[in-house]
Design an enzyme around this catalytic site. Structure first.
Site, PDB file in Angstrom:
ATOM      1  N   HIS A   5      -1.578  11.953 -13.026  1.00  0.00           N
ATOM      2  CA  HIS A   5      -1.798  10.639 -12.785  1.00  0.00           C
ATOM      3  C   HIS A   5      -2.495   9.744 -14.102  1.00  0.00           C
ATOM      4  O   HIS A   5      -3.319  10.229 -14.357  1.00  0.00           O
ATOM      5  CB  HIS A   5      -2.461  10.325 -11.592  1.00  0.00           C
ATOM      6  CG  HIS A   5      -2.964   9.004 -11.183  1.00  0.00           C
ATOM      7  ND1 HIS A   5      -4.025   8.464 -10.589  1.00  0.00           N
ATOM      8  CD2 HIS A   5      -2.063   7.967 -11.334  1.00  0.00           C
ATOM      9  CE1 HIS A   5      -4.044   7.012 -10.657  1.00  0.00           C
ATOM     10  NE2 HIS A   5      -3.018   6.702 -10.648  1.00  0.00           N
ATOM     11  N   HIS A  41      -4.514   0.856 -17.463  1.00  0.00           N
ATOM     12  CA  HIS A  41      -4.456   0.554 -16.052  1.00  0.00           C
ATOM     13  C   HIS A  41      -5.586  -0.405 -15.782  1.00  0.00           C
ATOM     14  O   HIS A  41      -5.356  -1.548 -15.063  1.00  0.00           O
ATOM     15  CB  HIS A  41      -4.988   1.868 -15.539  1.00  0.00           C
ATOM     16  CG  HIS A  41      -4.976   1.829 -13.905  1.00  0.00           C
ATOM     17  ND1 HIS A  41      -5.846   0.913 -13.123  1.00  0.00           N
ATOM     18  CD2 HIS A  41      -4.017   2.365 -13.076  1.00  0.00           C
ATOM     19  CE1 HIS A  41      -5.501   1.000 -11.772  1.00  0.00           C
ATOM     20  NE2 HIS A  41      -4.478   1.814 -11.682  1.00  0.00           N
TER      21      HIS A  41
END
Length: 273
Positions: A5, A41
């Protein structure tokens, strides 16, 4: 598929694959003109992770290409799937098609090397908003107009918004998608989420008229949750700790039933037991 991830810096590719990931997920942010700009992110992100690692998108693609091109010094044979988590919520709905076109051009040039011995990984375009389905049509049109429709064989799709499964099916119809579907379900590791929707997705996958080919669950960092997800019949688990998932897969209860997917396992085919 053990899916690492938030792999947003080139150096993290080695790190996650060496921990056992055969797949990575990378965040893609867009500028105001719908150009894919950074692998980034930002804050907030998962508990226990640094949220701010980044590269320019095209530079990341070049690093990823090296990691997935046989013969390259950075090549990882077991890295076979990449999920691009497309952060399109910064865009207007009417920019989705442009985002798809620009994304296709970036990948064609920097990852697929214009169709000349580029990276070999399968790619999943993960879109957070059903209203942005035209990203898929724009992407497809561009690869076709650039003379490389065959590369669509390497591309799959997912909507990551935890929408009703029936609504997702309707959206794929609008986008002209008839296969290569990875359905995700999940939540950040800071919170808990049950497996009800995962079980619905698995039931759709295993029905004779379902639209889903693969189901993955995110974010799983604990052994107990890993076992629950495997018991529910998922195809992939997205994690911050690939070694945890790999350990559970080695337990006697799972060793006989599951194995790590290799390049020869077609990620668009529904696995028939």
């Amino acid at each position: 598929w053990i899916m690492g991830h938030m792999v947003n810096a080139i150096a993290q590719i080695d790190e996650f694959v060496n921990l056992g990931a055969n797949s990575i997920e990378t965040d893609v942010s867009f500028d105001d003109s719908a150009n894919p700009e950074y692998t980034y992110h930002g804050v907030p992100c998962d508990c226990g992770r640094t949220c701010t690692k980044w590269e320019y998108f095209n530079e990341f693609l070049k690093g990823l290409r090296k990691a997935t091109t046989p013969g390259d010094s950075k090549y990882h044979e077991k890295l076979v799937l990449v999920v691009f988590d497309l952060k399109t919520s910064s865009l207007y709905d009417n920019q989705a098609s442009d985002a798809g076109k620009k994304l296709a051009k970036s990948l064609l040039q920097n990852y697929w090397n214009n169709g000349n011995n580029g990276g070999r990984a399968y790619i999943v375009l993960s879109i957070p908003n059903l209203a942005h389905y035209k990203l898929i049509t724009g992407f497809k049109e561009t690869l076709t107009s650039e003379g490389h429709p065959e590369l669509m064989d390497k591309v799959g799709y997912g909507f990551s918004g935890n929408d009703e499964i029936g609504d997702v099916a309707k959206t794929y119809k609008k986008a002209g998608v008839t296969g290569h579907v990875w359905q995700s379900d999940g939540i950040t590791n800071c919170l808990l989420r049950g497996l009800d929707r995962v079980r619905k997705a698995v039931a759709n996958r295993d029905s004779s008229n379902g639209y889903i080919n693969k189901v993955y669950y995110w974010i799983v960092d604990k052994r107990a949750t890993t076992r629950d997800a495997l018991d529910a019949g998922v195809d992939g688990i997205m994690t911050n700790y690939p070694d945890v998932i790999a350990d559970v897969l080695n337990e006697s209860a799972y060793k006989a039933k599951f194995r790590i997917a290799s390049y020869d396992d077609n990620p668009w085919e529904t696995f028939k037991n």
